[in-house]
Each structure stands twice: as C-alpha cells, then as structure tokens.
Scaffold this active site. Structure first.
Site, PDB file in Angstrom:
ATOM      1  N   SER B  28       0.330  -1.186  -3.904  1.00 49.32           N
ATOM      2  CA  SER B  28       0.314   0.057  -4.676  1.00 49.32           C
ATOM      3  C   SER B  28      -1.013   1.096  -4.514  1.00 49.32           C
ATOM      4  CB  SER B  28       0.463  -0.439  -6.049  1.00 49.32           C
ATOM      5  OG  SER B  28      -1.072  -1.513  -6.533  1.00 49.32           O
ATOM      6  N   CYS B  29      -1.271   1.280  -3.822  1.00 53.08           N
ATOM      7  CA  CYS B  29      -2.652   1.929  -4.101  1.00 53.08           C
ATOM      8  C   CYS B  29      -2.155   3.527  -3.669  1.00 53.08           C
ATOM      9  CB  CYS B  29      -3.647   1.503  -2.944  1.00 53.08           C
ATOM     10  SG  CYS B  29      -4.362   0.164  -3.625  1.00 53.08           S
TER      11      CYS B  29
END
Lengths: 197, 167
Positions: B28-29
C-alpha cells in the site's frame, strides 16, 4: 508520541504470544490431524524501517493470510507461508495448492489458527475483541508485511511485532505467525496484565 | 554499482551515476521518484501513509504531506532544478481486499499526487493500484525508472535519458 517498550513489557508480550500461539497450534493440529510444535515467540519493538527485514527478505514470495482485530484492541494477525509449505499444508487437507481450493484452504487455516490466537488474547486480557474475516494474498513478503504495518503505523515511530513459528512435526513445514497490535492499545493491554513501563 | 535502499518511511537521494535507488516490496506504500535527468540527480521516497501526526522518532518521508516537500528539498540540495523534476509513482496497491473501506493504498496515491500538484511537479509515469506488490528502481546511470511485480520482469516506466541530446 514516541512508543518504547521496556524489557519487562516485551517479556510479558512474548508470554502472551506464547499462550496465544499454543492455542493456535492446538487448533492447527486438530485441523491437520498431526502434531504441531511451537517456537518461543520473538517480541520486537523496531523502527518501522527495520521491521520488514526483521521478518524476512522483502522480495521473497509468500502467501499471507491476514485477519484484522477489532474492538478494544486493534491490530492484525498475519500468517506467512512459503510456496513450498503452502503446497504441503494443502496436501494435508487433500487439495491442490494452485487451485482455487488451495487459496481458500490456506485462508481457512489462517481463519482457524488466527481466531484461536485472538480468542486466547481476549481470554487473557479481558479485552472485548474479535477477528475480521481472513484475506489472503500471494506476493512479495515486503508488500504483505508493510501493508499490515502501515495500517497501524499512524502516531507511533515503533512497530511492535510478535513473531512465532508453528511447525508441523516431522514434515519440515512451518507457518510464521505475526501479531501486529496498534501501539496505543498495547499500553492498555500491558496495563491490564499489571505490567507498568 | 551500489543499491541505495529506501525502506518504509525512508528516502534515498543520489547524484552518482553508479547508484541505483531501490524501494523493495511496496504494497500500500508509494515509491515516489523525483528525477532531474539533465542534472542527473534523483530521489526516491518510500511513503507509508497519506497524513497524520509524526511521532518523535519518525523517519522524514513516512507521511505524504510532509514527505513530498521534504524529498524535493533533498534533491534540490543535491543539485536538481525544480523546473526540470519529473515524478514517477509506484505502489499504492490494495493487497487485501477489506470490507471496512480502509484503502490505505488509494489514499496514499491521492495524497502524493495532491502534494506534487501543490509543488507543480508533473507526474510523468505511474504503476499504481491493483492488488499486487511492486519493487521500484531508479537507475542513476541513465535516469530510467522500472517497476517489477513478484516473480515478474522489470518493466520500464521512464525511458533512459539520452546523454548529449538537448531536452
């Protein structure tokens, strides 16, 4: 807020993980019909940047099953299985790993093992907590672990990870098992166990 | 050749042609690359969350709203010209489809784009969203940026800069 944990606190958390993974191993053993051993859990409070490599190589391919914890303590329980061990676990249950049954079988293992871990936590601490349904992904270890860490990373510079191994006896097959609690909740949890900083 | 790692919340900046900036296993980064290909300066930030209150020991680029301007300062300090910077975004996946609507990846991408817009830095290439994790690499030798899925080949996102050709 900077969140740091004393050795006494980390010991208490390790003991908590130990009891939780004991319950989880009993559940896994019942499901597979084979004895399951647990390792002594490792409790690490690390800077966020160091947390992934403490668990494994970032680009290594793994299957992860993630259960959220909701209620008075928030966090995630994550099971990590290597592709080889995923094949073995599926074979114990009589399904092919790379079929749609395979991923759902691993999700079910994660569900039963994770839920018994979370229930053990609830029983020990008196927290009213429950698991969310499991979600599975087969991908880079870094992407899976970092995504779980990110969900609980706001407001703290320390990632707390409780890491245990469940090993199926005699079959060289293991599941790595992580509890990633939200930092604020951990202080409260330690308070309930009567452990001060 | 040396690889400079940008781990969760960290950044790497270089003006050395031998370096490769790397963000491993982005879920998700967001891996945000700011590249000035004419000056041969680039930076890579591993952004974890869209916004929030930084804690005392937090790394500098953990949050998009602070991290994007911070990375800009770092590449400018290394000799990049703000006017020439190009942004490449990689990551922002939803690894686990959740019902609670907590799509960290999408919010991260939106926050990084918003911060870039404020700074008037154009986004020239992206490999974002979906359900898969990625690794991003920025090659200082020629300014190319690549993205790779688990078990897959490196895909070119930003083409090599042709040395000696006027931009």
């Amino acid at each position: 807020m900077s969140t740091h944990f004393s050795d006494v606190q980390l010991d208490a958390l390790r003991e908590l993980a130990n009891i939780g993974s004991g319950m989880a191993s009993t559940a896994l053993s019942g499901m597979l019909g084979r004895p399951v051993d647990i390792s002594v859990p490792v409790a690490s409070a690390l800077p966020l940047a160091e947390a992934v490599e403490a668990i494994g190589p970032a680009e290594q391919e793994v299957t992860g099953v993630m259960l959220g914890i909701i209620g008075e303590l928030k966090g995630s329980v994550v099971l990590l299985v290597s592709p080889e061990d995923a094949v073995k676990l599926c074979a114990f249950l009589g399904v092919e790993a790379d079929s749609e049954w395979g991923l759902s079988a691993l999700g079910e293992i994660g569900n039963i093992v994770g839920t018994s871990y979370i229930n053990a936590l609830a029983a020990m601490t008196g927290f009213e907590i429950e698991p969310t349904p499991p979600a599975t992904a087969t991908d880079m270890l870094g992407a899976i672990v970092a995504t779980c860490l990110a969900e609980h990373a706001d407001g703290t510079d320390i990632a707390l990870v409780l890491d245990s191994d469940l090993a199926v006896e005699g079959d060289d097959c293991s599941i790595s098992f992580l509890l990633i609690p939200q930092a604020g909740g951990v202080q409260e949890l330690l308070g309930r166990l009567g452990i001060e900083a | 050749m040396s690889e400079l790692m940008a781990r969760m919340g960290e950044y790497a900046v270089s003006a050395d042609r031998d370096d490769v900036l790397v963000g491993l296993g982005l879920g998700s980064c967001i891996g945000l690359a700011l590249v000035d290909r004419r000056s041969n300066v680039a930076g890579l930030a591993h952004v974890v969350l869209s916004k929030g209150e930084p804690a005392a020991g937090d790394p500098p680029v953990k949050y998009a709203h602070i991290g994007v301007p911070y990375l800009l300062e770092q590449v400018v300090a290394q000799g990049a010209r703000k006017m020439r910077l190009e942004a490449v975004l990689v990551g922002g996946a939803s690894m686990f489809v959740s019902k609670n609507g907590l799509e960290v990846g999408q919010r991260n991408e939106a926050a990084v784009r918003e911060a870039l817009e404020k700074l008037r830095i154009p986004v020239v290439a992206v490999d974002t969203g979906g359900k898969r994790g990625r690794t991003v690499r920025v090659y200082m030798a020629d300014g190319r940026v690549t993205s790779r899925l688990a078990g897959g080949p490196e895909e070119l996102l930003l083409k090599p800069y042709a040395v000696g050709v006027a931009a």
